[in-house]
Design an enzyme around this catalytic site. Structure first.
Site, PDB file in Angstrom:
ATOM      1  N   HIS A 137     -23.500  -7.030 -39.670  1.00  0.00           N
ATOM      2  CA  HIS A 137     -22.434  -6.487 -38.579  1.00  0.00           C
ATOM      3  C   HIS A 137     -22.186  -7.120 -37.593  1.00  0.00           C
ATOM      4  O   HIS A 137     -21.760  -6.414 -36.376  1.00  0.00           O
ATOM      5  CB  HIS A 137     -23.379  -5.243 -38.424  1.00  0.00           C
ATOM      6  CG  HIS A 137     -23.053  -4.296 -39.485  1.00  0.00           C
ATOM      7  ND1 HIS A 137     -23.409  -4.408 -40.518  1.00  0.00           N
ATOM      8  CD2 HIS A 137     -22.498  -2.988 -39.419  1.00  0.00           C
ATOM      9  CE1 HIS A 137     -22.884  -3.239 -41.367  1.00  0.00           C
ATOM     10  NE2 HIS A 137     -22.228  -2.368 -40.632  1.00  0.00           N
ATOM     11  N   ASP A 155     -27.001   2.197 -30.693  1.00  0.00           N
ATOM     12  CA  ASP A 155     -26.137   3.118 -31.237  1.00  0.00           C
ATOM     13  C   ASP A 155     -26.209   3.689 -32.521  1.00  0.00           C
ATOM     14  O   ASP A 155     -26.303   4.882 -33.000  1.00  0.00           O
ATOM     15  CB  ASP A 155     -24.659   3.639 -30.371  1.00  0.00           C
ATOM     16  CG  ASP A 155     -24.809   3.311 -29.147  1.00  0.00           C
ATOM     17  OD1 ASP A 155     -25.857   3.714 -28.261  1.00  0.00           O
ATOM     18  OD2 ASP A 155     -23.780   2.982 -28.406  1.00  0.00           O
ATOM     19  N   GLU A 184     -25.607   7.331 -21.376  1.00  0.00           N
ATOM     20  CA  GLU A 184     -24.577   6.312 -21.731  1.00  0.00           C
ATOM     21  C   GLU A 184     -23.223   6.834 -21.046  1.00  0.00           C
ATOM     22  O   GLU A 184     -23.213   8.018 -20.558  1.00  0.00           O
ATOM     23  CB  GLU A 184     -24.378   6.222 -23.369  1.00  0.00           C
ATOM     24  CG  GLU A 184     -25.422   5.414 -24.035  1.00  0.00           C
ATOM     25  CD  GLU A 184     -24.821   4.748 -25.205  1.00  0.00           C
ATOM     26  OE1 GLU A 184     -23.733   4.952 -25.672  1.00  0.00           O
ATOM     27  OE2 GLU A 184     -25.755   4.194 -25.730  1.00  0.00           O
TER      28      GLU A 184
HETATM   29  P1  FAD Z   1     -26.013 -10.094 -38.557  1.00  0.00           P
HETATM   30  O1  FAD Z   1     -24.808  -9.640 -38.154  1.00  0.00           O
HETATM   31  O2  FAD Z   1     -26.412 -10.221 -40.109  1.00  0.00           O
HETATM   32  O3  FAD Z   1     -26.686 -11.233 -37.837  1.00  0.00           O
HETATM   33  C1  FAD Z   1     -26.323 -11.368 -36.612  1.00  0.00           C
HETATM   34  C2  FAD Z   1     -26.944 -12.810 -35.996  1.00  0.00           C
HETATM   35  O4  FAD Z   1     -28.496 -12.866 -36.021  1.00  0.00           O
HETATM   36  C3  FAD Z   1     -26.432 -13.978 -36.841  1.00  0.00           C
HETATM   37  O5  FAD Z   1     -26.510 -15.176 -36.077  1.00  0.00           O
HETATM   38  C4  FAD Z   1     -27.790 -14.099 -37.811  1.00  0.00           C
HETATM   39  O6  FAD Z   1     -27.850 -15.441 -38.419  1.00  0.00           O
HETATM   40  C5  FAD Z   1     -28.727 -13.892 -36.823  1.00  0.00           C
HETATM   41  N1  FAD Z   1     -29.953 -13.240 -37.635  1.00  0.00           N
HETATM   42  C6  FAD Z   1     -29.816 -12.133 -38.659  1.00  0.00           C
HETATM   43  N2  FAD Z   1     -31.093 -11.652 -38.870  1.00  0.00           N
HETATM   44  C7  FAD Z   1     -31.742 -12.576 -38.316  1.00  0.00           C
HETATM   45  C8  FAD Z   1     -33.350 -12.538 -38.589  1.00  0.00           C
HETATM   46  N3  FAD Z   1     -34.147 -12.015 -39.236  1.00  0.00           N
HETATM   47  N4  FAD Z   1     -33.848 -13.676 -37.675  1.00  0.00           N
HETATM   48  C9  FAD Z   1     -33.040 -14.475 -36.814  1.00  0.00           C
HETATM   49  N5  FAD Z   1     -31.825 -14.328 -36.673  1.00  0.00           N
HETATM   50  C10 FAD Z   1     -31.287 -13.494 -37.560  1.00  0.00           C
HETATM   51  N6  FAD Z   1     -25.734  -3.618 -30.462  1.00  0.00           N
HETATM   52  C11 FAD Z   1     -26.261  -3.103 -29.707  1.00  0.00           C
HETATM   53  O7  FAD Z   1     -26.917  -3.885 -28.972  1.00  0.00           O
HETATM   54  N7  FAD Z   1     -25.969  -1.683 -29.487  1.00  0.00           N
HETATM   55  C12 FAD Z   1     -25.403  -1.055 -30.155  1.00  0.00           C
HETATM   56  O8  FAD Z   1     -25.316   0.192 -30.038  1.00  0.00           O
HETATM   57  C13 FAD Z   1     -24.822  -1.560 -30.912  1.00  0.00           C
HETATM   58  N8  FAD Z   1     -23.928  -0.703 -32.021  1.00  0.00           N
HETATM   59  C14 FAD Z   1     -23.255  -1.502 -32.995  1.00  0.00           C
HETATM   60  C15 FAD Z   1     -22.583  -0.551 -33.953  1.00  0.00           C
HETATM   61  C16 FAD Z   1     -21.849  -1.088 -34.913  1.00  0.00           C
HETATM   62  C17 FAD Z   1     -20.870  -0.046 -35.906  1.00  0.00           C
HETATM   63  C18 FAD Z   1     -21.740  -2.305 -35.343  1.00  0.00           C
HETATM   64  C19 FAD Z   1     -20.934  -3.038 -36.441  1.00  0.00           C
HETATM   65  C20 FAD Z   1     -22.367  -3.486 -34.329  1.00  0.00           C
HETATM   66  C21 FAD Z   1     -23.247  -2.966 -33.095  1.00  0.00           C
HETATM   67  N9  FAD Z   1     -24.045  -3.577 -32.481  1.00  0.00           N
HETATM   68  C22 FAD Z   1     -24.826  -2.979 -31.457  1.00  0.00           C
HETATM   69  C23 FAD Z   1     -24.215  -4.838 -32.535  1.00  0.00           C
HETATM   70  C24 FAD Z   1     -25.301  -5.367 -33.441  1.00  0.00           C
HETATM   71  O9  FAD Z   1     -26.377  -5.310 -32.809  1.00  0.00           O
HETATM   72  C25 FAD Z   1     -24.972  -6.985 -33.782  1.00  0.00           C
HETATM   73  O10 FAD Z   1     -23.833  -7.298 -34.302  1.00  0.00           O
HETATM   74  C26 FAD Z   1     -26.285  -7.206 -34.726  1.00  0.00           C
HETATM   75  O11 FAD Z   1     -26.363  -8.742 -34.822  1.00  0.00           O
HETATM   76  C27 FAD Z   1     -25.982  -6.828 -36.121  1.00  0.00           C
HETATM   77  O12 FAD Z   1     -27.187  -6.825 -36.796  1.00  0.00           O
HETATM   78  P2  FAD Z   1     -27.114  -7.393 -38.331  1.00  0.00           P
HETATM   79  O13 FAD Z   1     -28.512  -7.004 -38.883  1.00  0.00           O
HETATM   80  O14 FAD Z   1     -26.047  -6.994 -39.037  1.00  0.00           O
HETATM   81  O15 FAD Z   1     -27.052  -9.043 -37.850  1.00  0.00           O
END
Ligand code: FAD
Length: 510
Positions: A90, A153, A266
Site C-alpha cells: 500500500h 485510519d 482528526e
Molecule cells: P508496503 O507498502 O508493502 O511496504 C512499505 C515499506 O515498508 C517498503 O519499503 C517495504 O519494503 C517496507 N516493509 C514492509 N514490510 C516490512 C517489514 N515486515 N519489515 C520491514 N520493512 C517492511 N499511514 C498512516 O500512518 N496512517 C494512515 O491512516 C494511513 N492510511 C492509509 C490508507 C490507505 C488506503 C493507504 C493505501 C495507505 C495508508 N497509510 C497510512 C500509509 C501506510 O501506512 C504505508 O503506505 C504503509 O507502508 C503500508 O503498509 P504495507 O503493509 O502495505 O507496506
C-alpha cells in the site's frame, strides 16, 4: 547457485528457463515456503499508488524468519541482488519493489505469531510483521477484549509496513504513533541475522527499524501494547468556517489530560460547494442526515474545515456518555447546526475506511492511480500552509480526502528513525487523491511537487511523511542532522545495501 543468480541477473535470454530454475533455487535454499518467477503482472511489481511498476526476479513467499534470513544471505553472496519486504503493497511510490531483485511477500507469514501476553499488569500481543492490522484488531477484540492503542485510519496494512514509517491516526495525540506502542521486535537484518531487539536489548537496531523505511531489517515479529477495548464509540463531526478556530479547538482537545478529552481527534478540509466527493456531502456520518448549507456563515471562503472526534464507552456507561460528550462539545466553537454524529461499535469505527473501500471499489476508483502527498507541518507554519495550499492551490479539492490534524512531538520517541518538524505541536496533512488514469495523474504529481517546492522556497518547517525522493541530497536534507545516524545504522545493519531498494536512499553497488 550464486553463479547462476549472477548469470540470470545479467542475461535476459535466461528468462525462459526461470520456471525450471525456480524449483531448483527453492530446493537449494531449503525454503519451507515457496518461490515464484517475478512477473510484471504479479503483485510484486505493483503498489497502491499505481505510479510505478518494476519487474522483480523472484517473488518469495516465506514461511517465517528462517526463510527470510536464507533469502537475505543468498542475496549477500551475489554481487548485486537486492531484497524488498512487501507488506500489503500500500505504498505509493514503489517503496516495496525491487527491480530485478527478490521480493518477499510478508503476507505469507501473517499467521505465524499470535500470543496474548499479560506482563506485570499490562497487556501485549505478539504478532507477525506480515499480519494485517484488521486481523490483529478483530482477533484481539473477539478473543481477549483487548486492542492496540494506536492505529492507522485504514487497516488493510501490515504491522511491519506501518512500523517502517510510523503509523498515525486520531489516537496518536494521546499514545503516540504505532512506533511508540511496540516494546520488542524480531528482525532479520541486512546481514541475514535473526535478532530480537527492544529498548534495552540491541536498542540501536530496535529504534533504527522503527520508522526506518525498511533500511535496517525486516520485521518478522512485533510486541504491541494493548488496552481494554471499549464496546462503543460516539463518532462526531463538526464544521468550522475559520481555520484559526478549527486549529484552536483541535489543539485544545489534543492537549487535555487523558480522561478529559475525546479518544480520537482528526480533521479534514473540504470544498464549500455541493461536489459529492470534495464538498458538503462528504461531511454527514449518518446517511439520513443531510448537510444544511444555510448554516454556513457569509464570511466563509472557498474551503471549510471539519473536526472529527470520537469518544469511547462501554455499554454500561450509557447515561454518562451524553454528559461527557456534551461537556466537551460545549467548549468548542464550531458552526451551530453543522454537527453530525453516530454511535457505532468500536471495531466498526476502526474499520470505517475498509467499509469505504468497498464502496469506492464499486465505482472503480479504488484501483486507479493514487498520487498522494503526506506531510508534517509545524504549528508555526500551518496558517501560512492553509492560506497558500488549501485556500488557493487546492480550493477545488483533490478528488479525495484532505486530512489535517495536530500531533504532539513529545509522544514520539526521538531515538527512532522518524524525523519531525520542530516544536511540540505539528500537523499531519494528507492529500489522498483518487484520480482516473490519464493526464490528471501527471497534473497531480506536478501539483504535489509544486506544494513541496513552495514549502522549501518559503522555508516552511515541514517533513514529508511516507517520504519519496529521487536524490541522495534530498534524503540528506530530509533527515537533516539525523542523516549521519541514519547512515551509521545502514552501515551497521545492512552494509551491502541489500534491503528496501525501492525507497531509493542507498544503492547497492554492482
Ligand atoms: P508496503 O507498502 O508493502 O511496504 C512499505 C515499506 O515498508 C517498503 O519499503 C517495504 O519494503 C517496507 N516493509 C514492509 N514490510 C516490512 C517489514 N515486515 N519489515 C520491514 N520493512 C517492511 N499511514 C498512516 O500512518 N496512517 C494512515 O491512516 C494511513 N492510511 C492509509 C490508507 C490507505 C488506503 C493507504 C493505501 C495507505 C495508508 N497509510 C497510512 C500509509 C501506510 O501506512 C504505508 O503506505 C504503509 O507502508 C503500508 O503498509 P504495507 O503493509 O502495505 O507496506
Amino acid at each position: 547457485m550464486i553463479a547462476y543468480l549472477g548469470r540470470i541477473v545479467h542475461d535476459n535470454d535466461a528468462e525462459s528457463k526461470l520456471d525450471d530454475d525456480v524449483s531448483s533455487i527453492s530446493k537449494s535454499l531449503d525454503l519451507q515456503g515457496s518461490i515464484e518467477n517475478g512477473d510484471v503482472s504479479s503483485l510484486a511489481s505493483k503498489d497502491f499508488g499505481g505510479l510505478y511498476s518494476v519487474k522483480p526476479l523472484f517473488l518469495i513467499k516465506p514461511s517465517g524468519a528462517e526463510d527470510i534470513s536464507r533469502v537475505v544471505k543468498l542475496a549477500s553472496r551475489t554481487s548485486n541482488l537486492t531484497v524488498a519486504a512487501r507488506g500489503n503493497g500500500h505504498s505509493i511510490n514503489g517503496q516495496a519493489m525491487a527491480e530485478g531483485g527478490l521480493v518477499i511477500d510478508m503476507c505469507s507469514t501473517e499467521k505465524n505469531h499470535f500470543e496474548f501476553l499479560p506482563i506485570n499488569g499490562s497487556h501485549y500481543i505478539d504478532v507477525s510483521g506480515g499480519a494485517l492490522w484488521e486481523d490483529v484488531l478483530t482477533r484481539c477484540v473477539s478473543r481477549y477484549g483487548y486492542a492496540p492503542r494506536s492505529w492507522t485510519d485504514y487497516l488493510s496494512l501490515t504491522v511491519g509496513g506501518t512500523l517502517s514509517n510510523a503509523g498515525v491516526s486520531g489516537q496518536a495525540f494521546r499514545y503516540g504513533p504505532q512506533t511508540s506502542n511496540v516494546t520488542e521486535l524480531e528482525v532479520v537484518t541486512g546481514k541475514g541475522e535473526i535478532t530480537v531487539c527492544s529498548e534495552t536489548l540491541n536498542s540501536e537496531l530496535f529504534f533504527g527499524v522503527l520508522g526506518g523505511l525498511g533500511q535496517f531489517g525486516i520485521i518478522t515479529r512485533a510486541r504491541i501494547k494493548l488496552q481494554q477495548a471499549p464496546d462503543m464509540v460516539r463518532w462526531i463531526r463538526v464544521v468550522y468556517s475559520e481555520f484559526e478556530e478549527f486549529t484552536r479547538d483541535a489543539e485544545f482537545l489534543v492537549t487535555q489530560k487523558e480522561g478529559e478529552s475525546f479518544d480520537y481527534v482528526e480533521g479534514f478540509v473540504f470544498c464549500n460547494n455541493d461536489d459529492p466527493f470534495n464538498g458538503w456531502p462528504s461531511v454527514p456520518l449518518d446517511p439520513g442526515h443531510e448537510f444544511n448549507p444555510t448554516h454556513i456563515p457569509q464570511t466563509a471562503g472557498s474551503v471549510l474545515y471539519c473536526l472529527e472526534v470520537a469518544f469511547h464507552y462501554r455499554n454500561s456507561d450509557n447515561p454518562t456518555v451524553d454528559t461527557a460528550v456534551n461537556g466537551l462539545l460545549g467548549r468548542l466553537r464550531f458552526v451551530e447546526g453543522l454537527k453530525s454524529q453516530v454511535d457505532v461499535s468500536y471495531t466498526k469505527f476502526l474499520l470505517r475506511v475498509n467499509r469505504a473501500e468497498e464502496q469506492v471499489k464499486a465505482n472503480g476508483t479504488w484501483d486507479g492511480p493514487h498520487p498522494w502527498l503526506n506531510l508534517f507541518v509545524s504549528k508555526s507554519d500551518v496558517v501560512n500552509f492553509d492560506r497558500t495550499v488549501f485556500k488557493t492551490m487546492l480550493k477545488d479539492g483533490v478528488g479525495g480526502p484532505m486530512l489535517i490534524y495536530p500531533l504532539l512531538r513529545s509522544k514520539w520517541d526521538d531515538r527512532t528513525s522518524v524525523v519531525l518538524p520542530e516544536g511540540e505541536i505539528f500537523y499531519i496533512v494528507a492529500l489522498l487523491r483518487f484520480v482516473p488514469n490519464g493526464p490528471s495523474v501527471e497534473k497531480s504529481v506536478a501539483q504535489n511537487r509544486e506544494i513541496v517546492n513552495w514549502c522549501i522556497k518559503v522555508g516552511l518547517d515541514f517533513k514529508l511523511y511516507l517520504p519519496h525522493y529521487q536524490s541522495k541530497e534530498d534524503w540528506e536534507r530530509h533527515f537533516g542532522n539525523r542523516w549521519s545516524r541514519f547512515e551509521e545504522r545502514k552501515a551497521s545493519f545492512d552494509p551491502m545495501a541489500i534491503l528496501a531498494p525501492g525507497q531509493n536512499i542507498f544503492r547497492r553497488d554492482p
